[in-house]
Design a protein around this motif. Sequence first.
Motif, PDB file in Angstrom:
ATOM      1  N   PRO A  80       0.836  -1.214   0.000  1.00  0.00           N
ATOM      2  CA  PRO A  80       0.000   0.000   0.000  1.00  0.00           C
ATOM      3  C   PRO A  80       0.873   1.268   0.000  1.00  0.00           C
ATOM      4  N   LEU A  81       1.484   1.524  -1.134  1.00  0.00           N
ATOM      5  CA  LEU A  81       2.450   2.606  -1.254  1.00  0.00           C
ATOM      6  C   LEU A  81       2.260   3.302  -2.588  1.00  0.00           C
ATOM      7  N   ASN A 105       2.569   6.434   2.290  1.00  0.00           N
ATOM      8  CA  ASN A 105       2.016   5.236   2.902  1.00  0.00           C
ATOM      9  C   ASN A 105       0.496   5.368   2.870  1.00  0.00           C
ATOM     10  N   LEU A 106      -0.186   4.418   2.265  1.00  0.00           N
ATOM     11  CA  LEU A 106      -1.640   4.483   2.115  1.00  0.00           C
ATOM     12  C   LEU A 106      -2.388   3.735   3.207  1.00  0.00           C
ATOM     13  N   THR A 107      -1.702   3.443   4.332  1.00  0.00           N
ATOM     14  CA  THR A 107      -2.352   2.696   5.415  1.00  0.00           C
ATOM     15  C   THR A 107      -2.280   3.473   6.728  1.00  0.00           C
ATOM     16  N   ASP A 108      -2.974   2.921   7.737  1.00  0.00           N
ATOM     17  CA  ASP A 108      -2.961   3.499   9.079  1.00  0.00           C
ATOM     18  C   ASP A 108      -1.852   2.899   9.952  1.00  0.00           C
ATOM     19  N   GLU A 109      -0.962   2.131   9.357  1.00  0.00           N
ATOM     20  CA  GLU A 109       0.146   1.492  10.062  1.00  0.00           C
ATOM     21  C   GLU A 109       1.465   1.964   9.453  1.00  0.00           C
ATOM     22  N   GLN A 139      13.540   2.025   4.544  1.00  0.00           N
ATOM     23  CA  GLN A 139      12.775   3.241   4.789  1.00  0.00           C
ATOM     24  C   GLN A 139      11.532   2.901   5.611  1.00  0.00           C
ATOM     25  N   THR A 140      11.255   3.713   6.637  1.00  0.00           N
ATOM     26  CA  THR A 140      10.020   3.565   7.401  1.00  0.00           C
ATOM     27  C   THR A 140       9.165   4.794   7.126  1.00  0.00           C
ATOM     28  N   ILE A 141       7.957   4.541   6.636  1.00  0.00           N
ATOM     29  CA  ILE A 141       7.047   5.632   6.283  1.00  0.00           C
ATOM     30  C   ILE A 141       5.909   5.622   7.290  1.00  0.00           C
ATOM     31  N   PRO A 142       5.659   6.766   7.937  1.00  0.00           N
ATOM     32  CA  PRO A 142       4.617   6.808   8.980  1.00  0.00           C
ATOM     33  C   PRO A 142       3.218   6.567   8.400  1.00  0.00           C
ATOM     34  N   PRO A 143       2.269   6.187   9.265  1.00  0.00           N
ATOM     35  CA  PRO A 143       0.901   5.941   8.796  1.00  0.00           C
ATOM     36  C   PRO A 143       0.352   7.157   8.042  1.00  0.00           C
ATOM     37  N   ASN A 144      -0.193   6.910   6.856  1.00  0.00           N
ATOM     38  CA  ASN A 144      -0.772   7.957   6.004  1.00  0.00           C
ATOM     39  C   ASN A 144       0.194   9.112   5.761  1.00  0.00           C
ATOM     40  N   GLY A 145       1.478   8.855   5.916  1.00  0.00           N
ATOM     41  CA  GLY A 145       2.485   9.908   5.778  1.00  0.00           C
ATOM     42  C   GLY A 145       3.190   9.862   4.432  1.00  0.00           C
TER      43      GLY A 145
END
Length: 180
Positions: A80-81, A105-109, A139-145
């Motif tokens: 979901p990206l 990031n297209l998710t809430d996680e 890479q870590t992408i924050p929820p909906n970020g």
Amino acid sequence: MTSIQHGEGSGRNTRKGLYWLIGIPVFMLGLSFAAVPLYDLFCRVTGYGGTTQISEDNLKGIIDREMAVRFDATIDPGIPLQVVPARIETNAIGTISTVVYRATNLTDEPLRTTASFGVTPDSTGIYFNKIECFCFTEQTIPPNGTVEMPVTYFVDPDLDANSELRTIRQITLSYTFHDS
């Protein structure tokens, strides 16, 4: 009646055969684990398959020939990206440039991703140098970020000396994003 006697040598041969029977599969298994790192090393050294080079700086200067660099992004199915690659750039060969990819990031996680890369035409990989790249680390992408992911690169001026590449006017840098 004749009796067949088995001497010491027979037991030694059996053990030797057993060692070979066990040793060959173990050796082959070890080679299978070493294949990926060895292939990666080969590609980095030769630029095979469009593998780019890693550099700290361009010490060869800038030449009077321009090269366009197009940027591309592919996302493995199910991740979901959303990734927006940088715009095409045209610079004198040897110019150090920084471009930015944007990933959402297209998710809430939180979403962790890595990116594999390559350039086309494949024969230009040995001349495409990255100084800094988001692809070097996870890479870590924050929820909906949304995050900006920079790439600092240059095209090695030695490309101009390769007569087979004189007609090349554009290189494409492609990234494939994977779930990690």
